[in-house]
Design a protein around this motif. Structure first.
Motif: not given
Length: 885
Positions: A705-724
C-alpha cells in the motif's frame, strides 16, 4: 594544480578474489559511477597482476576522491586507500577571500591532489600517501602562515574541556602500502600482491574506510597554539577575541565620525580632524592590511589589496575623511561576513554537541560512568528518562518513546521496544526494526531503558552526519565556481582600467589629482566584495538549515541542482509504498460469509512463512474476532510459485493463484469470481482464490500500500514547481499504474530490471535536463548515481544510503522531500538575488564613478550591497516549509 585541470587515477578494486574484469559487481560499480557529475570516463583496465584496475577521469572541482570512494562502497566495492582523505575544521570562520587563499596554498603542497577550505572553516584535502604522509600534511598545514599557524592533536582527555577547546570530528584514511611511482597528472597505481588462493564466491562487506579512531584535529586560526589558545582565547587573533574585527570596525567608525564632526563644526585646529581620520585608518585598516600582506606574499591581488590602495590614494589627495569611511565600511562588512559564517557554522556545530560526553555502563552488577568515546559494541548502557542517548544501538530492556528529531527530523516521538537477543542483531544494525533501534543524540522519553551499543562513538550516525556536513561545506557549488572564475578575470581587467584612468589627464584637460581620484573611486566601485560572499553564505546557510531539519545535503551542487530541476523519479517499494504487502480486498463468493473466508485464510496461512502469508494473517486477524477465528489447519503443503494446500475440518483447502486451478483442473472458477479477480488485478492487487472442498469461498487481494503521506507529498511538490513525477519500478505495469493513480504521479514505468532503471534515468535526463531520483539508496544506488541528484530515504540507519545519496533524508519519511526541495528552491532564489545585487551594483557604480561619483557615495553603495547579501543569505536559517499542510 588549478581547479580546471582533470585528473586520471588508476585504483585497484578491493573485491576479494574477483579476478574477472567482467564480474557483475564491477559492471555495477562502473554503471554507478559513470552517470555522476564531474566523472568524465570510467573503465576497467586489466593489470599485470590479478586485480582489475578502475580507471577514473574526473574533475576535482566537481567531485572529490572521497565522494568516489563513498559511491564505490555503496555498491559493495572498496578502493585502495592510497589516496588519503583529510577533513578538519578551523576554530573560527574565515572571510571568503581568506578561505580561497588558504585553499590555493594547500594545493601548492607537493602530493596534494585537491583541497578546499570553506568560509565556515571546513578544510578538506585529498592527497597521495606515496608522496605525502598525513603527519607531514598536518605539519605543512601548520606552517602555512597568516590564515592558520598551528594544528593541535587532541585526545579524548583534552576534549573534556569544552570551554577552552571546541573540537570537531576529523575523517582521515590511513595510508595503504603502495608499490609504484607517482606522476603529477597521470597518476598510476599497480595492484598490491594478494595471497594466493582459489577463487571463491565473493561477498562485499561494506566495511567503512573511515578511520575515525580517537584522534580529532583542531585548527587554530591566526597563529595560536593549544597552550596559547587555552589561556588567550582569541579566535580571530585580536585582543578582543573573536569580536576583535567588529570592535576595531566600530572604533574606526567612531573616530571617523569624530573627525567629520570637527570638520563640519570647524572646532579645533585642522590637524585634529586629520589625526582622528588617521586613527580611523589604523583601526579600520588593521585586519585588511594583514590579509593584503598575506595575499601579496602569495603573489595574489585580492579585494583587500584594492581597498588599501584606494584608501591610500584618498589620503594622498587629502581626502582623509573619504578614505576613513572606505576602511570603516569595508572592515564592518568584513566583520559581518565573519558573523554570518559563524552564525551558519554554529547551526552545524549544534549537531556535534547533541551526543552526551559520558554514559552509564553496566559492568556486571555495577554501573560505571565512562566517556562515550570508550564505548564498544556489546556494552549495555543505562538511559534514564529525558536523557540523551549516548550511542547507536538496540533496546534490550524497557519501553519508551524517543524524540528522534535531532537525527531524523521526525516531529513525533517514536515508540521503542526491546529485542529478544541484542547480541544477535547488532551485527546487522541496518536491518533492525525502527521500534527497536536508537541513535546517539536522540532524547529518551519517560521510560528508563537499557541499550546495547552497536557502533563506536566515532562511527555513529550522528558522527557520520557531522563529518559529512563538514565535507559538504568544503564543496563548491556550480555558481560559486562561476563567481570564482569571474573574479579571476574581472580583477585584472579592473586593475587595467584603473591604470588607464590614472592617465586620463593626458587626454582630458584636468589635473592629475582629479584623474587619480576618479581611478580610486572606480577601484572601490569595481571591487566584487559582495560577489565573493554571496554564494558561500547562502550555500552554507542552506546546508545548515537542512541538517537541522533531518536532511543531509552533500554540498552546494546538489542543493542548487535540486532547486532548479522540474522532474523527480521515484522507486516504488519502500519509497512511495510502505515496503510490505497488506490485505486490501476480501470478496466472498455468492452464498459465502466473509467471516468464513477470513477464518479459513487465517487458519491455513498461519503455517506459512511466505511474505504474502504474513500479510494475509495480519489482515485477517484485524478483521476477525477471536471467536470467529477458531479454525485449525493441518497437513499444510506449499505449492511452489502457486500457493498453499491444507486440510481444514477434513476438507482440502487451496489458497492459490487463479492459474493453479486451470493447470490442475481442480475446478472451474465461477464467472462472478473471475470478474472480481480481473478487477482486482487491474487495480494492481496480487490475488489468491480460496477453495474449500468443492466450494469456492472467494478471492483475496494483497498490495504493497502507498504511504499515507504520498499523495499529499505529490501535491506539495507540484506546488513547488515539480512538473514531472515519475515512478520507475520492477513491478508489473498494472501495479505501477495503480500506485501512480493512487498517489498522483504523472507517469509510471513498470517491469524494469535494475539496469533498465539506469537507462530510464538517462532518458529522463536527456528529455528533461535535470532529474532527481528518490529511493532507499541500496538497490537503487546505480539509478541514483546516474540522476542529477540522488535522494535516499531512511538514511539514519543505513551506511549504504548515506554513501550513495547526494541528499539523505535521515528519517524514513517521504514528507521531508517537499521541505528539502522548497529549501533548495529558496536557496537558488537567494543566490540569484545576491548575484543580481552584487553584479548590479558593480555595473552601476563603475560608469557612475567614471562620470564623477565620489568615493564616499561609492563606498556606501558598495559596502551596503555586501551587508545586504549577507543578511539575505542568513534568512535561509529561518526557512519554513510553507507547503506543509
Amino acid at each position: 594544480m588549478t581547479q580546471t585541470e582533470k585528473i586520471r587515477l588508476e585504483l585497484p578494486l578491493v573485491l576479494p578474489t574477483v579476478i574477472d574484469a567482467n564480474d557483475l559487481c564491477i559492471d555495477r560499480l562502473i554503471k554507478g559511477l559513470s552517470g555522476r557529475g564531474g566523472i568524465e570516463k570510467v573503465h576497467i583496465k586489466k593489470a599485470d597482476g590479478s586485480e582489475p584496475l578502475l580507471c577514473l577521469h574526473y574533475d576535482p572541482s566537481i567531485i572529490s576522491v572521497s565522494r568516489i570512494r563513498e559511491l564505490a562502497q555503496s555498491v559493495g566495492a572498496q578502493l585502495t586507500k592510497r589516496y588519503g582523505h583529510y577533513v578538519a575544521r578551523l576554530t573560527a570562520p574565515l572571510h571568503a577571500r581568506s578561505a580561497r587563499l588558504f585553499s590555493n596554498r594547500l594545493r601548492g603542497i607537493s602530493g596534494v591532489l585537491e583541497a578546499e577550505v570553506s568560509p565556515s572553516g571546513a578544510v578538506r584535502v585529498e592527497y597521495d600517501t606515496e608522496t605525502l604522509s598525513q603527519a607531514d600534511l598536518v605539519t605543512q598545514i601548520g606552517f602555512i602562515g597568516g590564515v592558520i599557524a598551528s594544528l593541535s592533536h587532541t585526545t579524548p582527555e583534552t576534549m573534556k574541556n569544552k570551554e577552552a577547546e571546541k573540537v570537531f570530528p576529523v575523517d582521515s584514511h590511513r595510508e595503504a602500502p603502495a608499490a609504484t611511482q607517482t606522476e603529477s597528472r597521470d597518476t598510476q597505481h599497480e595492484p598490491r600482491p594478494e595471497d594466493p588462493g582459489e577463487h571463491q564466491e565473493h561477498q562485499h562487506d561494506d566495511q567503512s574506510e573511515h578511520d575515525h579512531g580517537d584522534s580529532k584535529d583542531h585548527v587554530h586560526a591566526h597563529g595560536a597554539t593549544d597552550k596559547e589558545h587555552a589561556g588567550h582565547d582569541h579566535d580571530h587573533g585580536g585582543i578582543f577575541g573573536e569580536k576583535s574585527e567588529l570592535i576595531f570596525a566600530l572604533l574606526a567608525g567612531a573616530f571617523m565620525l569624530a573627525g567629520w564632526l570637527c570638520t563640519w563644526t570647524q572646532s579645533g585646529p585642522d590637524w585634529l580632524s586629520t589625526t582622528l581620520f588617521c586613527i580611523a585608518y589604523l583601526f579600520g585598516g588593521y585586519f585588511t592590511t594583514k590579509e593584503a600582506l598575506e595575499n601579496i606574499l602569495a603573489r595574489r591581488f585580492e579585494i583587500d589589496t584594492l581597498m588599501l590602495v584606494a584608501a591610500a590614494g584618498a589620503g594622498a589627495l587629502g581626502k582623509w575623511g573619504e578614505g576613513a569611511l572606505l576602511l570603516f565600511l569595508f572592515s564592518l562588512g568584513h566583520s559581518l561576513e565573519h558573523f554570518a559564517m559563524g552564525r551558519a557554522r554554529r547551526a552545524i556545530e549544534a549537531l556535534a554537541k547533541l551526543a552526551p560526553e559520558t554514559a552509564s555502563v553496566k559492568r556486571g552488577d555495577k554501573v560505571e560512568e565512562v566517556a562515550v568515546e570508550t564505548l564498544k559494541p556489546g556494552d549495555i548502557v543505562l538511559v534514564k528518562p529525558n536523557e540523551r542517548l549516548p550511542a547507536d544501538g538496540v533496546v534490550v530492556k524497557g519501553t519508551t518513546s524517543v524524540n528522534q528529531a535531532p537525527v531524523t527530523g521526525e516531529s513525533v516521538p517514536v515508540d521503542k521496544q526491546p529485542v529478544a537477543d541484542g547480541a544477535a542483531v547488532i551485527a546487522a544494525f541496518e536491518k533492525v526494526a525502527a521500534n527497536n533501534r536508537v541513535f546517539a543524540g536522540t532524547i529518551n522519553g519517560s521510560g528508563g531503558i537499557e541499550v546495547m551499543v552497536a557502533k563506536l562513538a566515532a562511527q555513529s550516525t550522528m558522527a557520520r552526519v557531522v563529518q559529512m556536513v563538514t565535507e559538504a561545506e568544503a564543496q563548491r557549488s556550480p555558481t560559486q565556481q562561476f563567481t570564482d572564475k569571474f573574479e579571476r578575470i574581472f580583477v585584472p581587467v579592473v586593475l587595467a582600467l584603473v591604470a588607464l584612468l590614472m592617465f586620463a589627464f593626458i587626454v582630458v584637460d584636468e589635473p592629475f589629482a582629479d584623474s587619480f581620484y576618479r581611478a580610486m573611486a572606480v577601484l572601490v566601485a569595481a571591487s566584487p566584495c559582495a560577489l565573493a560572499i554571496s554564494v558561500p553564505s547562502a550555500v552554507l546557510s542552506g546546508v545548515a538549515r537542512a541538517g537541522r531539519g533531518g536532511v543531509l545535503v552533500k554540498g552546494g551542487g546538489p542543493l542548487e541542482n535540486l532547486g532548479s530541476l522540474t522532474s523527480i523519479a521515484f522507486d516504488k517499494t519502500g519509497t512511495l509504498t510502505e515496503g510490505k504487502p497488506k490485505l486490501t480486498d476480501v470478496i466472498a463468493a455468492d452464498g459465502v460469509e466473509e467471516l468464513e473466508l477470513l477464518a479459513v485464510v487465517l487458519a491455513v496461512e498461519s503455517h506459512s512463512d511466505h511474505p504474502l502469508a504474513s500479510a494475509l494473517v495480519d489482515g485477517a486477524r484485524d478483521r476477525l474476532s477471536k471467536e470467529s477465528s477458531a479454525l485449525t489447519a493441518d497437513d499444510v503443503k506449499s505449492i511452489t510459485g502457486r500457493g498453499i494446500q491444507a486440510s481444514v475440518n477434513g476438507e482440502t483447502v487451496y489458497i492459490a493463484k487463479p492459474v493453479l486451478f486451470s493447470e490442475m483442473s481442480i475446478a472451474s472458477l465461477p464467472d462472478a469470481l473471475v470478474k472480481a479477480n480481473e478487477k482486482l488485478v487491474a487495480d494492481g492487487r496480487t490475488t489468491m482464490i480460496v477453495l474449500k472442498g468443492k466450494r469456492f469461498l472467494g478471492v483475496v487481494g494483497v498490495m504493497d500500500t502507498p504511504r499515507e503521506v504520498a499523495a499529499s507529498v505529490m501535491v506539495r511538490l507540484r506546488a513547488l514547481g515539480i512538473e514531472r513525477l515519475i515512478m520507475i519500478s520492477g513491478d508489473n505495469q498494472q501495479v505501477a499504474d495503480s500506485v501512480a493513480r493512487t498517489v498522483g504521479l504523472t507517469e509510471a514505468r513498470g517491469d524494469l530490471m535494475p539496469e533498465q532503471k539506469v537507462e530510464a534515468i538517462k532518458q529522463l535526463r536527456e528529455q528533461h535536463g535535470k532529474v532527481a531520483m528518490v529511493g532507499d539508496g541500496v538497490n537503487d544506488a546505480p539509478a541514483m548515481a546516474n540522476s542529477t541528484v540522488g535522494i535516499a530515504m531512511g538514511a539514519a540507519g543505513s551506511d549504504v544510503a548515506l554513501e550513495a545519496a547526494d541528499v539523505a533524508l535521515m528519517g524514513d519519511d517521504l514528507g521531508q522531500l517537499p521541505f528539502v526541495v522548497g529549501l533548495s528552491r529558496q536557496t537558488s532564489r537567494i543566490i540569484r538575488q545576491n548575484l543580481w545585487v552584487s553584479l548590479g551594483v558593480v555595473a552601476v557604480l563603475i560608469p557612475a564613478t567614471i562620470f564623477g561619483l565620489n568615493i564616499g557615495t561609492a563606498v556606501l553603495f558598495h559596502e551596503g550591497s555586501t551587508i545586504l547579501v549577507v543578511i539575505n543569505a542568513l534568512r535561509l536559517l529561518a526557512f519554513q516549509d510553507k507547503t506543509d499542510a
